[in-house]
Design a protein around this motif. Structure first.
Motif, short mmCIF file in Angstrom:
data_model
loop_
_atom_site.label_atom_id
_atom_site.label_comp_id
_atom_site.label_asym_id
_atom_site.label_seq_id
_atom_site.Cartn_x
_atom_site.Cartn_y
_atom_site.Cartn_z
N SER A 36 1.68 3.81 -1.65
CA SER A 36 2.89 3.30 -1.75
C SER A 36 2.61 1.59 -1.34
O SER A 36 1.73 1.17 -0.75
CB SER A 36 3.83 3.70 -0.46
OG SER A 36 4.20 4.96 -0.68
N THR A 37 3.66 0.84 -2.22
CA THR A 37 3.61 -0.51 -1.68
C THR A 37 4.40 -0.65 -0.17
O THR A 37 5.05 0.39 0.24
CB THR A 37 4.52 -1.31 -2.41
OG1 THR A 37 5.87 -0.85 -2.51
CG2 THR A 37 4.00 -1.36 -4.06
N ALA A 38 4.23 -1.83 0.40
CA ALA A 38 5.01 -2.11 1.77
C ALA A 38 6.34 -1.70 1.65
O ALA A 38 6.81 -1.15 2.41
CB ALA A 38 4.80 -3.51 2.01
N GLU A 39 7.08 -1.98 0.52
CA GLU A 39 8.39 -1.77 0.39
C GLU A 39 8.95 -0.22 0.33
O GLU A 39 9.85 0.08 0.39
CB GLU A 39 8.98 -2.57 -0.91
CG GLU A 39 8.94 -4.02 -0.62
CD GLU A 39 7.56 -4.68 -0.99
OE1 GLU A 39 6.71 -4.12 -1.51
OE2 GLU A 39 7.48 -5.83 -0.27
N ALA A 41 6.89 2.34 1.60
CA ALA A 41 6.12 2.99 2.55
C ALA A 41 7.07 3.91 3.43
O ALA A 41 6.81 4.92 3.86
CB ALA A 41 5.06 2.34 3.42
N ARG A 42 8.18 3.23 4.00
CA ARG A 42 8.83 3.85 4.87
C ARG A 42 9.61 5.02 4.20
O ARG A 42 9.86 6.07 4.76
CB ARG A 42 9.93 2.52 5.61
CG ARG A 42 9.44 1.92 6.47
CD ARG A 42 10.44 1.10 7.12
NE ARG A 42 10.02 0.57 8.22
CZ ARG A 42 9.34 -0.82 8.31
NH1 ARG A 42 9.08 -1.50 7.06
NH2 ARG A 42 8.57 -1.25 9.48
N GLU A 43 10.05 4.72 3.02
CA GLU A 43 10.79 6.00 2.19
C GLU A 43 9.83 6.89 1.94
O GLU A 43 10.31 8.16 2.21
CB GLU A 43 11.28 5.51 0.99
CG GLU A 43 12.09 6.32 0.12
CD GLU A 43 12.45 6.14 -1.12
OE1 GLU A 43 12.85 6.87 -1.86
OE2 GLU A 43 12.53 4.64 -1.39
N THR A 44 8.38 6.64 1.63
CA THR A 44 7.34 7.83 1.63
C THR A 44 7.57 8.41 2.94
O THR A 44 7.33 9.89 2.85
CB THR A 44 6.23 6.99 1.14
OG1 THR A 44 6.47 6.51 -0.07
CG2 THR A 44 5.23 8.08 1.04
N ALA A 45 7.33 7.76 4.07
CA ALA A 45 7.08 8.65 5.22
C ALA A 45 8.50 9.22 5.62
O ALA A 45 8.34 10.45 5.89
CB ALA A 45 6.98 7.42 6.41
N PHE A 80 4.61 2.85 -8.70
CA PHE A 80 3.83 3.34 -7.37
C PHE A 80 2.30 3.18 -7.82
O PHE A 80 2.07 3.50 -9.23
CB PHE A 80 4.06 4.76 -7.06
CG PHE A 80 5.41 4.86 -6.15
CD1 PHE A 80 5.20 5.01 -4.97
CD2 PHE A 80 6.73 4.71 -6.79
CE1 PHE A 80 6.40 5.33 -4.09
CE2 PHE A 80 7.81 4.99 -6.15
CZ PHE A 80 7.75 5.29 -4.74
N PRO A 81 1.52 2.94 -6.99
CA PRO A 81 -0.02 2.65 -7.03
C PRO A 81 -0.60 3.95 -7.05
O PRO A 81 -0.39 4.69 -6.13
CB PRO A 81 -0.33 1.72 -6.14
CG PRO A 81 0.60 1.76 -5.19
CD PRO A 81 1.99 2.14 -5.75
N HIS A 82 -1.29 4.67 -8.26
CA HIS A 82 -2.17 5.68 -8.03
C HIS A 82 -3.42 5.75 -8.41
O HIS A 82 -3.75 4.73 -9.47
CB HIS A 82 -1.61 6.71 -9.35
CG HIS A 82 0.11 6.93 -9.02
ND1 HIS A 82 0.74 7.34 -10.15
CD2 HIS A 82 0.79 7.22 -8.13
CE1 HIS A 82 2.25 7.70 -9.51
NE2 HIS A 82 2.08 7.56 -8.48
N LEU A 83 -4.33 6.25 -7.82
CA LEU A 83 -5.83 6.09 -7.94
C LEU A 83 -6.26 7.17 -8.56
O LEU A 83 -6.26 8.51 -8.08
CB LEU A 83 -6.28 5.75 -6.35
CG LEU A 83 -7.97 5.66 -6.54
CD1 LEU A 83 -8.16 4.30 -7.14
CD2 LEU A 83 -8.67 5.44 -5.04
N TYR A 84 -6.94 7.08 -9.72
CA TYR A 84 -7.33 8.02 -10.60
C TYR A 84 -9.10 8.07 -10.16
O TYR A 84 -9.72 7.70 -10.66
CB TYR A 84 -7.26 7.89 -12.11
CG TYR A 84 -5.83 8.21 -12.24
CD1 TYR A 84 -5.59 9.55 -12.83
CD2 TYR A 84 -4.86 7.29 -12.22
CE1 TYR A 84 -4.25 9.86 -13.02
CE2 TYR A 84 -3.59 7.52 -12.64
CZ TYR A 84 -3.45 8.77 -13.03
OH TYR A 84 -1.90 9.18 -13.16
#
Length: 112
Positions: A36-39, A41-45, A80-84
């Motif tokens: 998540s980005t900083a913006e 992250a709270r929603e993800t949590a 969203f950032p995704h790492l492959y």
């Protein structure tokens, strides 16, 4: 700029012990590691870790991940950032506890 990964205690301990991880079960199922980005992250949590204790928030430098990091649309079209590839301990800039206080995760002081 950092991107963020919320980790359960066991996931953080495993990353520290092994030096890299393929991620949480959802990451393995989806074929990439969710960040998540900083913006975001709270929603993800709140959405994916509601009421969960024993969490950590890891900040990572996206420039270190190279071409394996992709920005893809997700919730409502937000990127969203995704790492492959594996999440490597050497890419973690810092990691701090993400305590649950009165039912809400308390992010570190100064977090966006």
């Amino acid at each position: 700029m950092h991107i963020y990964k919320i980790l359960r205690t066991s996931e953080w301990e495993d990353l520290r012990a092994r030096g890299e991880t393929q991620g949480a079960p959802i990451d393995i199922t989806d074929g990439y590691i969710h960040f998540s980005t900083a913006e975001q992250a709270r929603e993800t949590a709140a959405k994916h870790f509601a009421g969960a204790e024993g969490l950590y928030l890891a900040a990572l430098d996206p420039d270190r991940m190279g071409d394996a990091l992709k920005w893809e649309p997700s919730r409502g079209g937000a990127l969203f950032p995704h790492l492959y590839g594996p999440l490597r301990l050497k890419d973690v800039a810092w990691c701090q506890p993400l305590p649950l206080v009165d039912g809400v995760h308390r992010f570190p002081d100064g977090f966006a």
